[in-house]
Design an enzyme around this catalytic site. Structure first.
Site, PDB file in Angstrom:
ATOM      1  N   GLY A 274      -6.910   1.820  -4.181  1.00  0.00           N
ATOM      2  CA  GLY A 274      -6.364   2.547  -5.340  1.00  0.00           C
ATOM      3  C   GLY A 274      -7.243   3.694  -5.792  1.00  0.00           C
ATOM      4  O   GLY A 274      -7.132   4.161  -6.920  1.00  0.00           O
TER       5      GLY A 274
ATOM      6  N   GLU B 168      -2.833  19.385  -2.434  1.00  0.00           N
ATOM      7  CA  GLU B 168      -2.380  18.069  -2.912  1.00  0.00           C
ATOM      8  C   GLU B 168      -0.891  18.121  -3.233  1.00  0.00           C
ATOM      9  O   GLU B 168      -0.415  19.089  -3.848  1.00  0.00           O
ATOM     10  CB  GLU B 168      -3.189  17.711  -4.173  1.00  0.00           C
ATOM     11  CG  GLU B 168      -3.582  16.270  -4.274  1.00  0.00           C
ATOM     12  CD  GLU B 168      -4.509  15.805  -3.137  1.00  0.00           C
ATOM     13  OE1 GLU B 168      -3.982  15.352  -2.093  1.00  0.00           O
ATOM     14  OE2 GLU B 168      -5.718  15.880  -3.308  1.00  0.00           O
ATOM     15  N   HIS B 169      -0.173  17.095  -2.802  1.00  0.00           N
ATOM     16  CA  HIS B 169       1.287  17.013  -2.973  1.00  0.00           C
ATOM     17  C   HIS B 169       1.994  18.180  -2.275  1.00  0.00           C
ATOM     18  O   HIS B 169       3.076  18.583  -2.679  1.00  0.00           O
ATOM     19  CB  HIS B 169       1.671  16.942  -4.463  1.00  0.00           C
ATOM     20  CG  HIS B 169       1.331  15.602  -5.061  1.00  0.00           C
ATOM     21  ND1 HIS B 169       2.173  14.519  -4.989  1.00  0.00           N
ATOM     22  CD2 HIS B 169       0.228  15.189  -5.717  1.00  0.00           C
ATOM     23  CE1 HIS B 169       1.599  13.478  -5.586  1.00  0.00           C
ATOM     24  NE2 HIS B 169       0.408  13.856  -6.033  1.00  0.00           N
TER      25      HIS B 169
ATOM     26  N   ASP C  33       2.053  18.057   1.290  1.00  0.00           N
ATOM     27  CA  ASP C  33       2.444  17.610   2.645  1.00  0.00           C
ATOM     28  C   ASP C  33       3.933  17.322   2.761  1.00  0.00           C
ATOM     29  O   ASP C  33       4.595  17.769   3.700  1.00  0.00           O
ATOM     30  CB  ASP C  33       1.570  16.443   3.157  1.00  0.00           C
ATOM     31  CG  ASP C  33       1.571  15.196   2.296  1.00  0.00           C
ATOM     32  OD1 ASP C  33       2.162  15.213   1.194  1.00  0.00           O
ATOM     33  OD2 ASP C  33       0.974  14.181   2.730  1.00  0.00           O
TER      34      ASP C  33
ATOM     35  N   ASP D 240      -2.257  11.554   5.085  1.00  0.00           N
ATOM     36  CA  ASP D 240      -3.266  10.488   5.128  1.00  0.00           C
ATOM     37  C   ASP D 240      -3.368   9.877   6.517  1.00  0.00           C
ATOM     38  O   ASP D 240      -4.457   9.644   7.044  1.00  0.00           O
ATOM     39  CB  ASP D 240      -2.919   9.390   4.106  1.00  0.00           C
ATOM     40  CG  ASP D 240      -2.881   9.932   2.699  1.00  0.00           C
ATOM     41  OD1 ASP D 240      -3.278  11.095   2.501  1.00  0.00           O
ATOM     42  OD2 ASP D 240      -2.447   9.198   1.792  1.00  0.00           O
TER      43      ASP D 240
ATOM     44  N   GLY E  57      -7.531   6.688  -4.226  1.00  0.00           N
ATOM     45  CA  GLY E  57      -7.081   8.005  -3.755  1.00  0.00           C
ATOM     46  C   GLY E  57      -7.733   8.428  -2.447  1.00  0.00           C
ATOM     47  O   GLY E  57      -7.633   9.589  -2.056  1.00  0.00           O
TER      48      GLY E  57
ATOM     49  N   GLU F 286       5.087   2.901   5.833  1.00  0.00           N
ATOM     50  CA  GLU F 286       4.875   3.021   4.385  1.00  0.00           C
ATOM     51  C   GLU F 286       6.196   3.346   3.669  1.00  0.00           C
ATOM     52  O   GLU F 286       6.469   2.831   2.588  1.00  0.00           O
ATOM     53  CB  GLU F 286       3.806   4.080   4.096  1.00  0.00           C
ATOM     54  CG  GLU F 286       3.395   4.075   2.645  1.00  0.00           C
ATOM     55  CD  GLU F 286       1.938   4.455   2.413  1.00  0.00           C
ATOM     56  OE1 GLU F 286       1.129   4.415   3.366  1.00  0.00           O
ATOM     57  OE2 GLU F 286       1.624   4.796   1.265  1.00  0.00           O
TER      58      GLU F 286
ATOM     59  N   SER G 190      -7.226 -11.024   5.786  1.00  0.00           N
ATOM     60  CA  SER G 190      -8.032 -10.021   5.089  1.00  0.00           C
ATOM     61  C   SER G 190      -9.291 -10.679   4.531  1.00  0.00           C
ATOM     62  O   SER G 190      -9.198 -11.564   3.678  1.00  0.00           O
ATOM     63  CB  SER G 190      -7.222  -9.409   3.940  1.00  0.00           C
ATOM     64  OG  SER G 190      -8.113  -8.846   3.003  1.00  0.00           O
TER      65      SER G 190
ATOM     66  N   SER H 109      -7.113   6.640   0.345  1.00  0.00           N
ATOM     67  CA  SER H 109      -6.162   6.185   1.340  1.00  0.00           C
ATOM     68  C   SER H 109      -6.583   4.989   2.193  1.00  0.00           C
ATOM     69  O   SER H 109      -6.642   5.048   3.420  1.00  0.00           O
ATOM     70  CB  SER H 109      -5.722   7.336   2.245  1.00  0.00           C
ATOM     71  OG  SER H 109      -4.460   7.007   2.731  1.00  0.00           O
TER      72      SER H 109
HETATM   73  C1  GLA Z   1      -0.804  10.325  -1.182  1.00  0.00           C
HETATM   74  C2  GLA Z   1       0.176  10.428  -0.029  1.00  0.00           C
HETATM   75  C3  GLA Z   1      -0.020  11.719   0.759  1.00  0.00           C
HETATM   76  C4  GLA Z   1      -0.071  12.940  -0.140  1.00  0.00           C
HETATM   77  C5  GLA Z   1      -1.016  12.697  -1.325  1.00  0.00           C
HETATM   78  C6  GLA Z   1      -0.961  13.813  -2.335  1.00  0.00           C
HETATM   79  O1  GLA Z   1      -2.113  10.171  -0.720  1.00  0.00           O
HETATM   80  O2  GLA Z   1       0.058   9.337   0.839  1.00  0.00           O
HETATM   81  O3  GLA Z   1       0.987  11.854   1.727  1.00  0.00           O
HETATM   82  O4  GLA Z   1       1.197  13.309  -0.578  1.00  0.00           O
HETATM   83  O5  GLA Z   1      -0.733  11.484  -2.002  1.00  0.00           O
HETATM   84  O6  GLA Z   1      -1.408  15.000  -1.778  1.00  0.00           O
END
Ligand code: GLA
Length: 383
Positions: free
Chosen positions: A114, A26-27, A29, A164, A116, A152, A61, A118
Site C-alpha cells: 500500500g 502519473e495516471h 499509462d 507497474d 505506492g 489485476e 506468504s 507496487s
Molecule cells: C497504479 C497503477 C498504474 C498507474 C499508477 C498511477 O500504480 O497500477 O498502472 O496508473 O497507479 O500512475
C-alpha cells in the site's frame, strides 16, 4: 495451513521480483501517455517447486503467515484479496498454455504494501515469471507483463495501466524506462543524478479509497474522450488530445471531467520535458516538473491526501530538495524526492519529526536504487 517452507525443502527455482518507482508520468499509462519508471532494490522473493501432482497447488506468504491450496481445474476468485493476485495470474496463464501442473510456492517481501511502489505488480509478475521458468511455458516478457495486468483487472478488480508490470519485469539497473503506453515502445534512459539521491518517504497511510477511486478516475478520462470524440472522431484516448482541443470543450465538459483531462494532457508533456531534462542533467527542471505534477494530482486529479500534501509542502523549505511529489495511484503511500546527498539524513530526520508531530504517525524513509527487473536467482531445474 502449515508453513511449507522448511530448510530441508529443495526448491527448483528462486525468483526475485521488484517494486518500482516512477520519476514522473502519473495516471498517464491508462490514458496511453508516457511514464518514466524503474524497478528498485525492494523485492518479493519466490521459491518454487513442482510437486508431482497434476493439479494441486499451494502458495504460502511468509509475510502474512498464511497460505492456501487450490486446484488448476477450478481457479475462481477468493474472498481473501491477496489470493486473487495469485489466482488471477494462474487463471490468465491457463488461458495461454496447457503445460501448467501442480506446484508449491512460498514468497517473502520487503516491499511495503500500500505504499505506492507496487507490491501488486511484483507479486503478479514474479509468480508469472516463475511459473514460466518452472514449466517451460515459453511466454515472452511482454506476455508476462500483459497477463499480469489482466490478472489485476479480472481477479483483483483494479483497472490498472501497464506501467507497474512493465517496470517490474523490464527494468535495467541504473536506468529508468521511458515507456510509450500506447505502442509499448520504450527506451532505457540512464539515471545519473549524483550528487542527488532518490528518497522515498512513506506516509504509512493507505486510504481505502484507492481501488474504487482509481477506477472512477479512469472512467472520468474515458468520459472526457467520448465527448471530445464527437467533434474529433480520430481520437482514441487523451494521448491524442491537445490542450487547445480540450479548451474548445471547456463549457461543454463538467468541471470535474475537464480538470481530470487537463491534468493528464499537461502531465503527458511534463514527462517528455523531464526526459530531456534528465538527459541534459538539468535536475532543477526535473524537480520543478515533479512539484507541478504533485500540484496537478492534488488539485485537478484529486488523488492525493493531507499526509502526502504535508510532506511535499514540507520539502519545499529545503534548497537541497529539487523536487517532490506523491507517487503511484495515490490516497497514501510514498512521496518521491530528489535530494542532495549531503542533506538526505537531515531531511529525513526533520520530515519524520514534523510528520509525527502533525499526524502522530511514524514516517519510514529509504533511498531507492534503480535496479534490474524480475529475474531468476537460482535455477535447480535439470533442463
Ligand atoms: C497504479 C497503477 C498504474 C498507474 C499508477 C498511477 O500504480 O497500477 O498502472 O496508473 O497507479 O500512475
Amino acid at each position: 495451513m502449515e508453513q511449507i517452507e522448511t530448510k530441508s525443502v529443495k526448491y527448483d527455482l528462486i525468483v526475485n521480483s521488484p517494486g518500482r518507482i516512477n520519476i514522473i508520468g502519473e495516471h498517464t499509462d491508462y490514458n496511453n501517455g508516457f511514464v518514466l519508471p524503474t524497478a528498485i532494490d525492494k523485492k518479493i522473493q519466490f521459491k518454487f517447486k513442482k510437486n508431482a501432482s497434476l493439479n494441486r497447488c499451494t502458495v504460502y506468504s511468509n509475510d502474512f503467515n498464511e497460505g492456501f491450496t487450490f486446484n488448476l481445474d477450478e481457479v475462481t476468485k477468493s474472498k481473501n484479496q491477496w489470493e486473487n493476485y495469485i489466482l488471477g495470474v494462474v487463471f490468465e496463464i491457463l488461458q495461454l498454455s496447457n503445460n501448467l501442473k501442480g506446484f508449491d510456492c512460498v514468497f517473502k517481501s520487503d516491499i511495503p504494501i500500500g505504499s505506492g511502489i507496487s507490491s501488486s505488480a511484483a507479486l503478479e509478475c514474479g509468480l508469472a515469471f516463475g511459473l514460466n521458468g518452472l514449466f517451460n511455458l515459453n511466454l515472452s516478457k511482454k506476455t508476462i507483463v500483459e497477463l499480469s495486468q489482466r490478472a489485476e483487472h479480472n481477479f483483483v478488480g483494479t483497472k490498472c495501466g501497464i506501467m507497474d508490470q512493465f517496470a517490474s519485469v523490464m527494468s535495467k539497473e541504473g536506468s529508468v524506462i521511458l515507456l510509450d503506453c500506447e505502442s509499448l515502445d520504450f527506451e532505457y534512459v540512464p539515471i545519473k543524478i549524483e550528487p542527488y539521491k532518490i528518497v522515498l518517504l512513506n506516509t504509512n497511510v493507505s486510504h481505502n479509497l484507492a481501488s474504487g477511486e482509481y477506477n472512477i478516475r479512469r472512467a472520468q478520462c474515458e468520459k472526457g474522450v467520448a465527448i471530445i470524440k464527437q467533434n474529433y472522431p480520430k481520437i482514441n484516448s487523451l494521448r491524442d488530445v491537445s490542450l487547445s482541443m480540450l479548451n474548445e470543450f471547456k463549457s461543454v465538459l463538467e468541471p470535474v471531467i475537464f480538470n481530470r483531462c487537463l491534468y493528464v494532457i499537461e502531465e503527458k508533456e511534463r514527462v517528455l520535458n523531464s526526459v530531456e531534462a534528465l538527459k541534459n542533467n538539468d535536475l532543477a527542471t526535473l524537480g520543478n516538473n515533479m512539484y507541478k505534477t504533485h500540484n496537478g494530482l492534488q488539485h485537478q486529479y484529486e488523488v492525493s491526501c493531507t499526509e502526502l500534501d504535508f510532506l511535499v509542502d514540507f520539502s519545499k523549505k529545503y534548497e537541497d530538495v529539487l523536487g517532490a511529489r506523491m507517487m503511484g495511484g495515490g490516497f497514501g503511500g510514498c512521496t518521491i524526492n530528489v535530494v542532495h546527498s549531503k542533506e538526505v539524513t537531515k531531511f529525513i530526520e526533520d520530515s519524520s519529526i514534523a510528520y509525527y508531530k502533525k499526524f502522530n504517525i511514524k514516517l519510514t524513509a529509504f533511498e531507492a536504487m534503480p535496479s534490474e527487473g524480475t529475474s531468476i536467482k537460482i535455477n535447480n531445474l535439470k533442463n
